[in-house]
Design an enzyme around this catalytic site. Structure first.
Site, PDB file in Angstrom:
ATOM      1  N   HIS A 124     -35.769   4.632 -15.853  1.00 37.79           N
ATOM      2  CA  HIS A 124     -35.010   3.587 -16.732  1.00 37.79           C
ATOM      3  C   HIS A 124     -33.184   3.842 -15.826  1.00 37.79           C
ATOM      4  CE1 HIS A 124     -32.938   2.770 -20.322  1.00 37.79           C
ATOM      5  NE2 HIS A 124     -34.243   1.923 -20.559  1.00 37.79           N
ATOM      6  N   ASP A 202     -37.179  13.546 -17.743  1.00 38.79           N
ATOM      7  CA  ASP A 202     -36.303  12.142 -18.924  1.00 38.79           C
ATOM      8  C   ASP A 202     -37.739  12.065 -19.883  1.00 38.79           C
ATOM      9  OD1 ASP A 202     -36.348   9.719 -21.032  1.00 38.79           O
ATOM     10  OD2 ASP A 202     -35.773   8.376 -18.990  1.00 38.79           O
ATOM     11  N   GLN A 205     -39.754   7.943 -23.074  1.00 39.87           N
ATOM     12  CA  GLN A 205     -41.520   7.517 -23.431  1.00 39.87           C
ATOM     13  C   GLN A 205     -42.731   8.323 -23.373  1.00 39.87           C
ATOM     14  OE1 GLN A 205     -41.879   4.863 -24.066  1.00 39.87           O
ATOM     15  NE2 GLN A 205     -40.190   4.073 -23.617  1.00 39.87           N
ATOM     16  N   LYS A 228     -37.349   6.998 -30.703  1.00 36.36           N
ATOM     17  CA  LYS A 228     -39.287   7.052 -30.225  1.00 36.36           C
ATOM     18  C   LYS A 228     -40.058   7.273 -30.651  1.00 36.36           C
ATOM     19  CE  LYS A 228     -36.733   4.791 -25.952  1.00 36.36           C
ATOM     20  NZ  LYS A 228     -36.793   3.825 -26.171  1.00 36.36           N
ATOM     21  N   CYS A 368     -35.288  -2.695 -18.779  1.00 33.76           N
ATOM     22  CA  CYS A 368     -33.474  -1.417 -17.571  1.00 33.76           C
ATOM     23  C   CYS A 368     -34.548  -0.887 -17.274  1.00 33.76           C
ATOM     24  CB  CYS A 368     -33.005  -1.103 -19.000  1.00 33.76           C
ATOM     25  SG  CYS A 368     -32.765  -1.274 -20.273  1.00 33.76           S
TER      26      CYS A 368
HETATM   27  N1  PMP Z   1     -35.668   6.787 -20.627  1.00 33.27           N
HETATM   28  C1  PMP Z   1     -36.526   6.376 -20.460  1.00 33.27           C
HETATM   29  C2  PMP Z   1     -37.989   6.097 -19.773  1.00 33.27           C
HETATM   30  C3  PMP Z   1     -36.607   5.560 -21.460  1.00 33.27           C
HETATM   31  O1  PMP Z   1     -36.960   4.503 -22.071  1.00 33.27           O
HETATM   32  C4  PMP Z   1     -35.348   5.216 -22.802  1.00 33.27           C
HETATM   33  C5  PMP Z   1     -35.339   4.209 -24.151  1.00 33.27           C
HETATM   34  N2  PMP Z   1     -35.579   2.141 -23.269  1.00 33.27           N
HETATM   35  C6  PMP Z   1     -33.484   5.203 -22.525  1.00 33.27           C
HETATM   36  C7  PMP Z   1     -34.118   6.542 -22.019  1.00 33.27           C
HETATM   37  C8  PMP Z   1     -32.882   5.240 -23.043  1.00 33.27           C
HETATM   38  O2  PMP Z   1     -32.785   5.616 -24.325  1.00 33.27           O
HETATM   39  P1  PMP Z   1     -31.941   5.205 -25.731  1.00 33.27           P
HETATM   40  O3  PMP Z   1     -31.695   3.757 -25.967  1.00 33.27           O
HETATM   41  O4  PMP Z   1     -32.912   6.125 -26.935  1.00 33.27           O
HETATM   42  O5  PMP Z   1     -31.126   6.636 -25.496  1.00 33.27           O
END
Ligand code: PMP
Length: 411
Positions: A124, A202, A205, A228, A368
């Protein structure tokens, strides 16, 4: 299907009984954010009606309640990811905040010219951009674990990319686009035998779908976002090993984190975890996170994992049997909770908008993760993602919607 209280669970999430475009809502955008159970929603209004106060600041009773909430939830989260040291749990805003914090607080001080950092091509943007910034600023090499054609990590290349100058491996637990579960234990073993690199996971997910045990994993950092995992926006967790956190300085500074501030000398800071939590904390969000974890514990994260696995297999097998002309991405890998696809060469946004007409909420676009889109040479994908409350009807409604769209497009 295993015995799993799906009907009861669904009743606990009020939004699931709403209609979307006259259809029952089939919410399949859980990788973006999860819905919240009553226990989480109600705890917020209870807090604001009865307990609202600034934590760590005042001597009055209400303030102690807020302070106690924070420290209780800290202990609760520590237990949830299996550390016995609550000080290793830092409240942050979410994964984006946590990774930027680690890059700036730890990265800037401990990674130097000539060193290198390793991430992967499936990350991401929140786990790419902070490292690109750091690499540029400090002239550090930034390397990427390449992907196999199916989107999984090409681990045969991992050893070649690690050497004594590798200072960090930062990698997602589960891909936010493909749902592929990265083999963390195997990866961490390889990294540990070839370098002294720190390991950042990270967990955006991963945390809601798999049991996380930071001691077993032996990672240095594990980060996740509350929203999440059935809690609210704006609160997340950065786990870091105690001795590592103790070597780090605050990145964002302000009230609540100092022992002393003088107009002429360097400030001195309080101990971890509080030295990394400047400003007034979002107590109601922290309370909500505690309740979300409590809720998960009543169902059992392993039961959730098993249930979701069965449901995702059902969805993928049923999709494969339809004559939908779908391209499924990463569907044959070891995966969880997410189906990524395109319908012929139709724009993912069009498919998402039309599914919405059938009450089905999915995510579309690049998620993203533009480098991952480039790997598959597509501008975007559709992503249907499940959670502990998703049921077979949601999946059937989704597949019904896709069939309708196929007819529309062919008309
Ligand atoms: N890393 C991953 C794998 C994600 O799925 C996300 C959210 N889509 C993020 C980072 C960023 O998370 P947040 O927007 O809650 O900061």
């Amino acid at each position: 299907m295993i015995l799993y209280p799906i009907k009861k669970i669904r009743l606990d999430f009020p939004i699931l009984s709403t209609l979307m475009n006259s259809y029952p809502l089939a919410y399949l955008d859980n990788a973006a954010t999860t819905q919240k159970p009553n226990i989480v929603i109600d705890s917020q209004s209870y807090y604001y009606k009865n307990e609202c106060s600034a934590a760590h600041r005042s001597v009055h009773s209400l303030s102690s309640i807020s302070t106690n909430h924070i420290e209780t939830v800290r202990t609760y989260i520590a237990k949830f990811i299996n550390t016995s040291i609550p000080e290793e749990i830092i409240f942050v805003k979410g994964v984006t905040d946590a990774i930027n914090f680690i890059a700036n607080s730890w990265g800037r001080n401990f990674i130097n010219y000539g060193d290198n950092i390793l991430i992967s091509a499936m990350e991401h943007h929140a786990n790419i951009l902070p490292w690109q910034n750091l690499a540029k600023e400090k002239k550090i090499e930034l390397n990427y674990i390449p992907l196999l054609p199916d989107g999984s990590l090409n681990l045969s290349k991992l050893s070649e990319l690690i050497n004594r100058r590798t200072k960090l491996l930062s990698i997602s637990h589960i891909s936010n686009v493909l749902g592929i579960i990265n083999p963390l234990t195997e990866i961490i073993d390889i990294v540990r035998t070839k370098s002294n690199a720190r390991i950042l996971i990270d967990g955006a997910q991963g945390i809601a779908h798999q049991k996380v045990d930071v001691q077993k994993l032996d990672c240095d950092f594990y980060v996740f976002s509350g929203h999440k995992i059935y809690a609210t926006y704006g609160v997340g967790i950065m786990y870091g090993k105690y001795e590592l956190l103790n070597t780090m300085d605050p990145w964002v500074v302000g009230g609540g984190i100092v022992k002393n501030v003088s107009l002429t000398q360097e400030p001195t800071f309080v101990d971890i975890p509080w030295k990394f939590e400047p400003g007034s904390p979002d107590v109601s969000g922290i309370v909500a996170l505690g309740n979300a974890v409590k809720y998960i514990n009543t169902i059992g994260i392993k039961n959730i994992y098993n249930y979701e696995n069965q449901l995702i297999s059902y969805a993928i097998n049923t999709l494969k049997q339809q004559n939908l002309h779908l391209t499924l991405y990463g569907s044959d890998c070891n995966k969880s909770s997410i189906i990524a696809f395109n319908l012929k060469s139709y724009d993912s946004y069009d498919v998402g908008m039309l599914l919405n007409q059938y009450g089905v909420a999915i995510r579309t676009g690049h998620h993203c993760a533009i480098p991952l889109m480039n790997h598959f040479q597509v501008p975007g994908m559709c992503r249907a993602s499940i959670a502990m409350y998703t049921n077979k009807d949601d999946i059937d409604q989704f597949i019904h919607g896709l069939n309708q769209i196929k007819h529309l497009f062919h008309a």
